[in-house]
Motif scaffolding. Structure first.
Motif, PDB file in Angstrom:
ATOM      1  N   ASN A   1       0.857  -1.185   0.000  1.00  0.00           N
ATOM      2  CA  ASN A   1       0.000   0.000   0.000  1.00  0.00           C
ATOM      3  C   ASN A   1       0.892   1.234   0.000  1.00  0.00           C
ATOM      4  O   ASN A   1       1.921   1.258   0.676  1.00  0.00           O
ATOM      5  CB  ASN A   1      -0.854   0.053   1.267  1.00  0.00           C
ATOM      6  CG  ASN A   1      -1.923  -1.003   1.285  1.00  0.00           C
ATOM      7  OD1 ASN A   1      -1.682  -2.132   0.860  1.00  0.00           O
ATOM      8  ND2 ASN A   1      -3.096  -0.651   1.756  1.00  0.00           N
ATOM      9  N   GLY A   2       0.476   2.261  -0.730  1.00  0.00           N
ATOM     10  CA  GLY A   2       1.285   3.475  -0.732  1.00  0.00           C
ATOM     11  C   GLY A   2       0.522   4.651  -1.292  1.00  0.00           C
ATOM     12  O   GLY A   2      -0.328   4.491  -2.167  1.00  0.00           O
TER      13      GLY A   2
ATOM     14  N   GLY B   1       2.583   7.536  -1.747  1.00  0.00           N
ATOM     15  CA  GLY B   1       3.729   8.423  -1.952  1.00  0.00           C
ATOM     16  C   GLY B   1       4.008   8.802  -3.397  1.00  0.00           C
ATOM     17  O   GLY B   1       4.991   9.458  -3.670  1.00  0.00           O
TER      18      GLY B   1
ATOM     19  N   ARG C   1       5.313   7.204  -5.643  1.00  0.00           N
ATOM     20  CA  ARG C   1       6.548   6.608  -6.124  1.00  0.00           C
ATOM     21  C   ARG C   1       6.587   5.166  -5.633  1.00  0.00           C
ATOM     22  O   ARG C   1       5.875   4.820  -4.688  1.00  0.00           O
ATOM     23  CB  ARG C   1       7.771   7.380  -5.641  1.00  0.00           C
ATOM     24  CG  ARG C   1       7.897   7.390  -4.155  1.00  0.00           C
ATOM     25  CD  ARG C   1       9.066   8.221  -3.675  1.00  0.00           C
ATOM     26  NE  ARG C   1       9.308   7.902  -2.286  1.00  0.00           N
ATOM     27  CZ  ARG C   1       8.530   8.319  -1.282  1.00  0.00           C
ATOM     28  NH1 ARG C   1       7.489   9.088  -1.547  1.00  0.00           N
ATOM     29  NH2 ARG C   1       8.774   7.966  -0.054  1.00  0.00           N
TER      30      ARG C   1
ATOM     31  N   HIS D   1       0.369   2.186   8.805  1.00  0.00           N
ATOM     32  CA  HIS D   1      -0.350   0.996   8.346  1.00  0.00           C
ATOM     33  C   HIS D   1       0.308  -0.230   8.967  1.00  0.00           C
ATOM     34  O   HIS D   1       1.531  -0.385   8.873  1.00  0.00           O
ATOM     35  CB  HIS D   1      -0.252   0.923   6.814  1.00  0.00           C
ATOM     36  CG  HIS D   1      -1.129  -0.119   6.195  1.00  0.00           C
ATOM     37  ND1 HIS D   1      -0.691  -0.917   5.164  1.00  0.00           N
ATOM     38  CD2 HIS D   1      -2.412  -0.483   6.439  1.00  0.00           C
ATOM     39  CE1 HIS D   1      -1.685  -1.731   4.801  1.00  0.00           C
ATOM     40  NE2 HIS D   1      -2.732  -1.495   5.549  1.00  0.00           N
TER      41      HIS D   1
ATOM     42  N   ARG E   1       4.297   0.543   8.942  1.00  0.00           N
ATOM     43  CA  ARG E   1       4.972   1.342   7.912  1.00  0.00           C
ATOM     44  C   ARG E   1       4.116   2.557   7.599  1.00  0.00           C
ATOM     45  O   ARG E   1       2.892   2.499   7.668  1.00  0.00           O
ATOM     46  CB  ARG E   1       5.144   0.474   6.656  1.00  0.00           C
ATOM     47  CG  ARG E   1       6.095   1.025   5.598  1.00  0.00           C
ATOM     48  CD  ARG E   1       6.224   0.022   4.445  1.00  0.00           C
ATOM     49  NE  ARG E   1       4.907  -0.294   3.912  1.00  0.00           N
ATOM     50  CZ  ARG E   1       4.327   0.376   2.913  1.00  0.00           C
ATOM     51  NH1 ARG E   1       4.975   1.335   2.307  1.00  0.00           N
ATOM     52  NH2 ARG E   1       3.110   0.070   2.520  1.00  0.00           N
TER      53      ARG E   1
ATOM     54  N   THR F   1       2.511   4.895   4.951  1.00  0.00           N
ATOM     55  CA  THR F   1       2.202   4.709   3.533  1.00  0.00           C
ATOM     56  C   THR F   1       2.461   5.967   2.703  1.00  0.00           C
ATOM     57  O   THR F   1       2.272   5.943   1.495  1.00  0.00           O
ATOM     58  CB  THR F   1       0.736   4.268   3.326  1.00  0.00           C
ATOM     59  OG1 THR F   1      -0.124   5.273   3.877  1.00  0.00           O
ATOM     60  CG2 THR F   1       0.452   2.934   3.967  1.00  0.00           C
ATOM     61  N   VAL F   2       2.879   7.054   3.357  1.00  0.00           N
ATOM     62  CA  VAL F   2       3.244   8.244   2.574  1.00  0.00           C
ATOM     63  C   VAL F   2       4.765   8.344   2.436  1.00  0.00           C
ATOM     64  O   VAL F   2       5.293   8.484   1.340  1.00  0.00           O
ATOM     65  CB  VAL F   2       2.663   9.531   3.194  1.00  0.00           C
ATOM     66  CG1 VAL F   2       3.047  10.746   2.363  1.00  0.00           C
ATOM     67  CG2 VAL F   2       1.147   9.425   3.292  1.00  0.00           C
ATOM     68  N   SER F   3       5.470   8.233   3.567  1.00  0.00           N
ATOM     69  CA  SER F   3       6.942   8.319   3.513  1.00  0.00           C
ATOM     70  C   SER F   3       7.577   6.959   3.225  1.00  0.00           C
ATOM     71  O   SER F   3       8.744   6.879   2.874  1.00  0.00           O
ATOM     72  CB  SER F   3       7.484   8.858   4.834  1.00  0.00           C
ATOM     73  OG  SER F   3       7.295   7.883   5.857  1.00  0.00           O
ATOM     74  N   TYR F   4       6.811   5.901   3.392  1.00  0.00           N
ATOM     75  CA  TYR F   4       7.232   4.505   3.249  1.00  0.00           C
ATOM     76  C   TYR F   4       8.207   4.072   4.359  1.00  0.00           C
ATOM     77  O   TYR F   4       8.783   2.983   4.311  1.00  0.00           O
ATOM     78  CB  TYR F   4       7.854   4.210   1.872  1.00  0.00           C
ATOM     79  CG  TYR F   4       6.914   4.431   0.698  1.00  0.00           C
ATOM     80  CD1 TYR F   4       5.568   4.714   0.886  1.00  0.00           C
ATOM     81  CD2 TYR F   4       7.372   4.363  -0.613  1.00  0.00           C
ATOM     82  CE1 TYR F   4       4.709   4.925  -0.181  1.00  0.00           C
ATOM     83  CE2 TYR F   4       6.518   4.572  -1.692  1.00  0.00           C
ATOM     84  CZ  TYR F   4       5.191   4.861  -1.475  1.00  0.00           C
ATOM     85  OH  TYR F   4       4.346   5.066  -2.533  1.00  0.00           O
TER      86      TYR F   4
END
Ligand SMILES: Cc1cc2nc3c(=O)[nH]c(=O)nc-3n(C[C@H](O)[C@H](O)[C@H](O)COP(=O)(O)OP(=O)(O)OC[C@H]3O[C@@H](n4cnc5c(N)ncnc54)[C@H](O)[C@@H]3O)c2cc1C
Ligand SMILES: [Zn+2]
Lengths: 416, 99
Positions: free
Chosen positions: A302-303, A305, A307, B54, B72, B74-77
């Protein structure tokens, strides 16, 4: 609206093209609209356009947190086709295909829809069985499709490696001649300009931060520019749909994933069709500028970002080089990611929600660009009537409770 | 490329050895026959899909082939922690990410 034509081009050349009218206004938000559309991507803009054009509802705002068409609309690889397996999906995408065929005329805007054909390769016996099944299903639905053998593929794409020396030799392909590619920006801009001319307000840099309800009925949206009232709200926010659903107090059967794409340095014309392979997992076409436009599958996590991981890009290029060894030394210019809203059955959600007056159009995942005009068209009808357009009805969110899924993983898969 | 600490192998390895498996801590209804269509649909398909922290399940496919959980963003990973199945996350949205 200023009409575009060849004559206009010549006329404006005389004043050095300095007097073109702006394509759309930049209005201040009104306090209340009949309908608010959240998300100014292709689907949201098409919805606004058809609301005004076909339903005479012009007191409409498109609320966009960034700039028009800056989401997945500007990030996709623009493949358009309608050869889906199941009736419900085939009818929806074919509805879009028919609109594509007259779109530039309708919008008075060149969306550069180029029907150069889309080829889906088969590398195994099972692939070929699925291809036969899908092409037959398509033809029964009145959708063009052919099964090609290796010799026919070689005639259309002489540069593809069709020898038996590859790891997964090509055995055949499905071929939809009416499919092709279009200019993604032009699609967003054309719909925006058309909707603006009919009175729709484009509110850019306006982010929806909350959905205001009265009991269980939507009454408007909170934004960074204040509250905007509307009795009907249509949410068309692709990868961010889960965030909007959370604001409204429910969950969706959707997960957001990064999907990446690349373009190469520009080259002389070498590939005049679209080639996709689910098996070796990649697809490629060549843009009018000459760059190869390349993509494949999502990043698995899931992301949000915009990228993804380099490993995914590497796999994508391995697949391209497997099909086209001739491209092995082409340099890549740019690479980017978009956030796609994947649904468990690889089909969209066009649906009423648990909140009265609030509708969602999302879940298009990796393959919604091709549906842009059709999606907007049926969603506009749904918002105008307050109940699903017949082509949209099977895509209700209820199907994840009833179990009546429309499984398009075979036709979608890597193939966008 | 994510670098992921496998709590079973006690080693940080490259993302390519792993497979993400989606939202963690989803409990299968205890009595499927007695579960309503709605609850069963929720269990199978509906997800939190948060923009931010998440908790998710990962599989060390090319390593020990065991499952574990990851917290984790989910924006910065950014990966805040990994922990074994059955354990609870120590970094959560309400507690805030430990710095
Ligand atoms: C790399 C890649 C390749 C693809 N290739 C293909 C392809 O070849 N063929 C194909 O058919 N499809 C393809 N797709 C899928 C396709 O791009 C999408 O399905 C489609 O463009 C979705 O359009 P949309 O208008 O719904 O979403 P978007 O264009 O993403 O628009 C949604 C808009 O909502 C806005 N928004 C989000 N949150 C808010 C908020 N809170 N307030 C206000 N506005 C908000 C966003 O800023 C965005 O502009 C691809 C996608 C990607 C990422
Ligand atoms: Zn391990």
């Amino acid at each position: 609206m200023q009409h575009y034509s060849g004559f206009g081009l010549v006329k404006h050349a005389l004043t050095y093209h300095e007097n073109w009218q702006r394509a759309w206004r930049n209005p201040t938000p009104k306090k209340k609209y009949d309908i608010v559309i959240v998300g100014g991507g292709g689907h949201g803009l098409a919805t606004a356009y058809y609301l005004a054009k076909e339903h005479g509802i012009t007191n409409v705002a498109v609320v966009e947190k960034g700039w028009l068409g800056g989401g997945n609309t500007a990030r996709n690889t623009t493949i358009v086709r309608s050869n889906y397996l199941w009736d419900e999906a085939a009818w929806l995408y074919e509805h879009a295909m028919k609109l594509w065929e007259g779109l530039s005329q309708d919008l008075n805007y060149n969306v550069m829809y180029s029907q150069r054909g889309v080829m889906n390769l088969g590398h195994t016996l099972q692939d070929m069985r699925d291809i036969h099944r899908r092409v037959n299903a398509n033809r029964l639905n009145g959708i063009d499709g052919e099964v090609l053998d290796v010799k026919q593929i070689q005639e259309i794409v002489p540069i593809m490696d069709l020898s038996k020396n590859t790891r997964y030799p090509v055995m055949g392909a499905s071929w939809q001649p009416r499919g092709g590619v279009a200019r993604h920006d032009a699609v967003a801009w054309g719909f925006a300009r058309g909707a603006d001319a009919l009175g729709v307000d484009m509110l850019q840099q306006t982010e929806v931060t909350g959905i205001r309800k009265n009991g269980n009925k939507v009454v408007g949206v909170e934004t960074n520019r204040g509250f905007i009232a509307a009795d009907t709200v249509g949410v068309v926010t692709a990868g961010n749909s889960g965030v909007l659903a959370k604001m409204a107090g429910f969950q969706l059967p959707i997960e957001s994933h990064p999907l990446q794409a690349l373009v190469s340095e520009p080259m002389k014309p070498i590939l005049d069709t679209v080639v996709m392979s689910n098996k070796v997992h990649g697809y490629v076409s060549q843009s009018d500028k000459g760059d190869l436009v390349i993509g494949a599958g999502i990043d698995g996590y899931n992301g949000y970002g915009q990228r993804g991981s380099y490993a995914t890009i590497e796999h994508t290029l391995q697949a391209i080089v497997e099909m086209f060894p001739i491209f092995s030394r082409v340099r890549m210019n740019r690479q980017w990611g978009g956030i796609v809203d994947t649904c468990p059955d690889a089909c969209p959600i066009i649906s009423a929600t648990p909140v009265g007056g609030l509708f969602f159009n999302c879940g298009w995942g990796t393959g919604g660009f091709k549906a842009t005009p059709g999606s907007g068209n049926v969603f506009a009808a749904t918002l105008a009537a307050g109940k699903a357009h017949p082509l949209a009805a099977p895509f209700s969110i209820d199907r994840f409770i009833s179990g009546k899924l429309i499984d398009e993983h075979g036709a979608a898969g890597v193939a966008h | 490329m994510l670098h992921i600490y496998c709590p079973h192998c006690a080693e940080t390895r490259e993302e390519e050895e792993f497979r993400p498996k989606g939202e963690a801590h989803i409990a299968r209804p205890v009595e499927p026959e007695a579960t309503s269509d709605e609850d069963w649909g929720n269990y199978l398909f509906f997800r939190k899909n948060p923009r931010g922290l998440h908790h998710e399940l990962w599989y060390h496919a090319a390593g020990c082939r065991k499952f574990f959980n990851v917290t984790r963003d989910t924006v910065s990973y950014q990966i805040h922690e990994t922990y074994k199945v059955g354990q609870k996350p120590s970094v959560t949205a309400d507690k805030g990410a430990a710095k």
